[in-house]
Design an enzyme around this catalytic site. Structure first.
Site, PDB file in Angstrom:
ATOM      1  CE  LYS A  14      -1.156  -0.848   4.867  1.00  0.00           C
ATOM      2  NZ  LYS A  14      -0.185   0.018   5.523  1.00  0.00           N
ATOM      3  NE  ARG A  85      -2.679  -1.824  10.723  1.00  0.00           N
ATOM      4  CZ  ARG A  85      -1.786  -1.101  10.016  1.00  0.00           C
ATOM      5  NH1 ARG A  85      -1.966   0.191   9.826  1.00  0.00           N
ATOM      6  NH2 ARG A  85      -0.741  -1.695   9.488  1.00  0.00           N
ATOM      7  NE  ARG A 124       8.095  -2.496   4.919  1.00  0.00           N
ATOM      8  CZ  ARG A 124       6.782  -2.648   5.060  1.00  0.00           C
ATOM      9  NH1 ARG A 124       5.950  -2.191   4.139  1.00  0.00           N
ATOM     10  NH2 ARG A 124       6.307  -3.265   6.136  1.00  0.00           N
ATOM     11  NE  ARG A 159       7.536  -0.545   8.889  1.00  0.00           N
ATOM     12  CZ  ARG A 159       6.264  -0.622   8.476  1.00  0.00           C
ATOM     13  NH1 ARG A 159       5.895  -0.032   7.341  1.00  0.00           N
ATOM     14  NH2 ARG A 159       5.367  -1.272   9.183  1.00  0.00           N
ATOM     15  NE  ARG A 170       3.834  -5.087  10.771  1.00  0.00           N
ATOM     16  CZ  ARG A 170       4.803  -4.967   9.858  1.00  0.00           C
ATOM     17  NH1 ARG A 170       5.986  -5.515  10.079  1.00  0.00           N
ATOM     18  NH2 ARG A 170       4.601  -4.304   8.764  1.00  0.00           N
TER      19      ARG A 170
HETATM   20  P1  AMP Z   1       2.057   0.378   8.754  1.00  0.00           P
HETATM   21  O1  AMP Z   1       3.122   1.364   8.411  1.00  0.00           O
HETATM   22  O2  AMP Z   1       0.724   0.724   8.156  1.00  0.00           O
HETATM   23  O3  AMP Z   1       2.472  -1.045   8.477  1.00  0.00           O
HETATM   24  O4  AMP Z   1       1.845   0.482  10.339  1.00  0.00           O
HETATM   25  C1  AMP Z   1       2.901   0.195  11.216  1.00  0.00           C
HETATM   26  C2  AMP Z   1       2.387   0.001  12.639  1.00  0.00           C
HETATM   27  O5  AMP Z   1       1.741   1.203  13.085  1.00  0.00           O
HETATM   28  C3  AMP Z   1       1.325  -1.080  12.828  1.00  0.00           C
HETATM   29  O6  AMP Z   1       1.884  -2.378  12.937  1.00  0.00           O
HETATM   30  C4  AMP Z   1       0.674  -0.616  14.128  1.00  0.00           C
HETATM   31  O7  AMP Z   1       1.497  -0.887  15.246  1.00  0.00           O
HETATM   32  C5  AMP Z   1       0.641   0.890  13.940  1.00  0.00           C
HETATM   33  N1  AMP Z   1      -0.586   1.359  13.273  1.00  0.00           N
HETATM   34  C6  AMP Z   1      -0.675   1.980  12.055  1.00  0.00           C
HETATM   35  N2  AMP Z   1      -1.955   2.260  11.765  1.00  0.00           N
HETATM   36  C7  AMP Z   1      -2.694   1.800  12.788  1.00  0.00           C
HETATM   37  C8  AMP Z   1      -4.086   1.761  13.084  1.00  0.00           C
HETATM   38  N3  AMP Z   1      -4.996   2.253  12.220  1.00  0.00           N
HETATM   39  N4  AMP Z   1      -4.497   1.219  14.253  1.00  0.00           N
HETATM   40  C9  AMP Z   1      -3.610   0.722  15.141  1.00  0.00           C
HETATM   41  N5  AMP Z   1      -2.276   0.701  14.925  1.00  0.00           N
HETATM   42  C10 AMP Z   1      -1.815   1.230  13.764  1.00  0.00           C
END
Ligand code: AMP
Length: 214
Positions: A14, A85, A124, A159, A170
């Site tokens: 994404k 989420r 990544r 990351r 996750r």
């Molecule tokens: P991402 O970059 O979208 O993979 O998000 C990385 C991390 O941020 C996730 O594994 C969660 O720990 C946190 N996170 C991002 N968006 C959300 C959300 N909408 N609700 C809860 N945690 C989030």
């Protein structure tokens, strides 16, 4: 172009799809993960939650969402990358978008086989300054110079949650809390699905443009 909400398991692409939409169609990219990573630099508790792969609480996410959506550039379509989420986030998001008169949005589910996801996450690399995403295992996504961002010259990093242990958490959170939202958006008649299994993203990007322009 319509506003876009991405739903996907971790590592589905994404972020790179959002980069494409920003570049080609001038979208405003709202990445909750990027916003939280900025916060995590000064907030140890958020940093610890993210590192483990757990979800940040709905309360934190909803106040972040309200603040961000009320400051949107009115002249650009937006991409919401990383939220909702959970069902509660989805319900609150509906109310906020309705209140803001932003009812023209499509929910795009990026479908990728589970065995491909872990490989993508492990390879990544991200730019901590401009957030561009690379992959050191996939030729199409390598930086021109090893470990250096093509756009801003910053050294790339991995990351804290891009390892097998956090990925497992996750992915399970995705199955438990986020995957059920497909049914929710299907019932609202908003769901479109694209497949992004191939490392050559051309077909997936064509499909994406098809579903956001109709
Ligand atoms: P991402 O970059 O979208 O993979 O998000 C990385 C991390 O941020 C996730 O594994 C969660 O720990 C946190 N996170 C991002 N968006 C959300 C959300 N909408 N609700 C809860 N945690 C989030």
């Amino acid at each position: 172009m319509r506003n876009v909400i991405f739903l996907s398991p971790p590592g589905a692409g994404k972020g790179t799809m959002s980069e494409y939409l920003v570049k080609e169609f001038n979208y405003e990219h709202i990445s909750t993960g990027n916003m939280l990573r900025e916060k995590a630099k000064v907030d140890e508790s958020i940093a610890a939650v993210m590192k483990s792969g757990a979800l940040v609480s709905d309360d934190v996410m909803i106040s972040l969402l309200k603040e961000t959506l009320s400051n949107l550039d009115k002249n650009k379509p937006f991409i919401l990358d990383g939220l909702p989420r959970t069902l509660h986030q989805a319900e609150v998001l509906d109310i906020i978008l309705n209140d803001l008169g932003k009812r023209d949005y499509v929910v795009v589910y990026i479908d990728v086989d589970q065995n491909i996801l872990l490989d993508r996450v492990i390879g990544r690399r991200v730019c901590p300054r401009c957030h561009k995403t690379y992959n050191c295992r996939v030729v199409e996504f390598m930086p021109k110079e090893e470990n250096i961002c093509d756009l801003c010259g910053q050294e790339l990093m991995t990351r804290t949650d891009d390892n097998e242990e956090s990925f497992t958490v996750r992915y399970q959170n995705y199955l438990d809390s986020t995957h059920p939202l497909l049914e929710y958006y299907k019932n609202l008649n908003r769901l479109k699905t694209i497949n992004n299994n191939s490392n050559n993203q051309n077909d997936a990007l064509l499909d994406l443009v098809g579903v956001i322009s109709d």
